[in-house]
Every structure is written in structure tokens, then in C-alpha cells.
Design a protein around this motif. Structure first.
Motif: not given
Length: 225
Positions: A40-45, A137-139
Motif C-alpha cells: 500500500a502507498v496510500g489510503v482513503v479512509r 471501510y478503508d480503501y
């Protein structure tokens, strides 16, 4: 005609969401390696945040109207110029991808497009749940997902608009309270949005936004042309 994200094909919905993830993702919390995917390099929470960002991407007229609100607050002429660029074109009619109003605002199931991204190794969905329901959810955007998003915009000119617009949507969100809850509250300030019945399609506000634009430009002494 070249198809674009939102033509009703889960693949194109997946492309749009991938570009949005790439623009909106923040650094993942590496203190929880048991949760964060290794690549993972990033996340939209939160799903709420992703849905509310997607709404502005799918409704250029609502986005332009929010830019006018920010212009009236800040006086930054560039915001008026961007809103005019959107509303003086046929973008609100051609680019709109309708969404339904659900009990927490604009909503569309994300399972299918996120499955497309997950199978391709471009994104990973993590969730927590109670016994009754999924709570959160986390993306996560993977390294491969970021590279793919960047190459999509570079290699396919028809996707350049989405690459640019996702950046604008995220910039607006960051400047106005970038949590999902904050964006949901802000979008509910729009009377047409809030007045839409549950499970009904959210209607365009293009003509109202254009009237507002003309009034703002006149007040600023800017030609309507």
C-alpha cells in the motif's frame, strides 16, 4: 466513440475510482502492519469520504456551485474562473453520472468496481465490523494502482479530464473539511440535494448554478462572455 468512466460498465467505474483514489489517498498508518497491505502507498479512509468525493466528480454543476461558494467566501478570482469554465461549457450535461440519494446522501454500491481493482492488484479494501454490520471501510491504493492511474492519464487522452478533475475535487475537499462527515454535511446544504427523495436520482442544478455565476461575475465587474 471512446467510452469513458461512468458509461455503466463496472470497468469504467473502476477506472474513475482508481483515479480518485490516486488523487485523494493519504499516507497509510504503518504502525498497524497487520491491517495495512504490504504494497500500500496510500489510503482513503471511510466509504463516506470516497462517495462524497465521487459525487462532486460525477456532478460538475454541484462542484462549480461549491467553487462559487468558496469564491464568495475568499474572493479568490481563480475559483470564479474555474466555475465559469465548467458552467460555460456543456460539461454539466455531458459529464454527469447520476447518483441516488440514500439515507446518508449520494450513494452508489462500490462492490463491483472495487472488486475489479482488487482482482487486478490495484487496490485493497479493508473493513471492520460489528456482529450486525460493517462499521468502517478503508480503501488502500497499491504501488501498482498508483502506477496504473498515472499511466492511464498519460496514455489515454480521453481520461485526462478525470485526472485533472479528481485533483480539483480533492483540493476543494481539503480546503473545506476533508472528512466524509464534513463533506456530507456540506452537500446537504444544497436544497436540491437535501430535498431529493430517498432512493431517487439527484437532479442537476446546472441552470441555477449558471444564474449564480452570471450574478457573481456581474458583481465582480466581469464580462459574461
Amino acid at each position: 466513440m471512446v467510452a469513458t468512466p461512468g458509461d455503466g460498465d463496472p470497468f469504467f467505474d473502476a477506472v474513475r475510482l482508481l483515479l480518485l483514489l490516486e488523487a485523494a489517498a493519504t499516507e497509510p498508518d504503518l504502525r498497524t502492519p497487520e491491517v495495512v497491505p504490504a504494497d500500500a502507498v496510500g489510503v482513503v479512509r471511510t466509504q463516506t469520504l470516497l462517495q462524497k468525493l465521487d459525487f462532486w466528480l460525477r456532478y460538475p454543476d454541484y462542484l462549480a456551485d461549491e467553487l462559487l461558494t468558496e469564491y464568495e467566501r475568499s474572493g479568490e478570482a481563480v475559483l470564479l474562473d474555474i466555475a465559469a469554465e465548467i458552467l460555460n461549457s456543456d460539461e454539466p450535461e455531458l459529464r454527469q453520472i447520476p447518483m441516488l440519494r440514500y439515507k446518508f446522501g449520494a450513494y452508489e454500491p462500490l462492490d463491483m468496481p472495487m472488486s475489479v481493482l482488487s482482482v487486478a492488484g490495484l487496490a485493497v479494501v479493508r473493513w471492520s465490523r460489528t456482529e450486525q454490520r460493517v462499521r468502517h471501510y478503508d480503501y488502500y491504493l497499491t504501488a501498482r494502482g498508483r502506477a496504473t492511474a498515472q499511466s492511464c492519464v498519460a496514455d489515454f487522452p480521453e481520461l485526462a479530464w478525470y485526472g485533472e478533475r479528481t485533483r480539483l475535487v480533492v483540493a476543494l475537499a481539503q480546503g473545506t473539511g476533508s472528512t466524509g462527515t464534513a463533506l456530507r454535511k456540506r452537500q446537504y446544504l444544497q436544497r436540491d440535494y437535501a430535498g431529493t427523495g430517498l432512493n431517487e436520482e439527484i437532479a442537476s442544478i446546472a441552470e441555477r448554478a449558471r444564474r449564480r455565476l452570471r450574478a457573481s461575475r456581474a458583481a465582480a465587474g466581469v464580462s459574461a462572455s
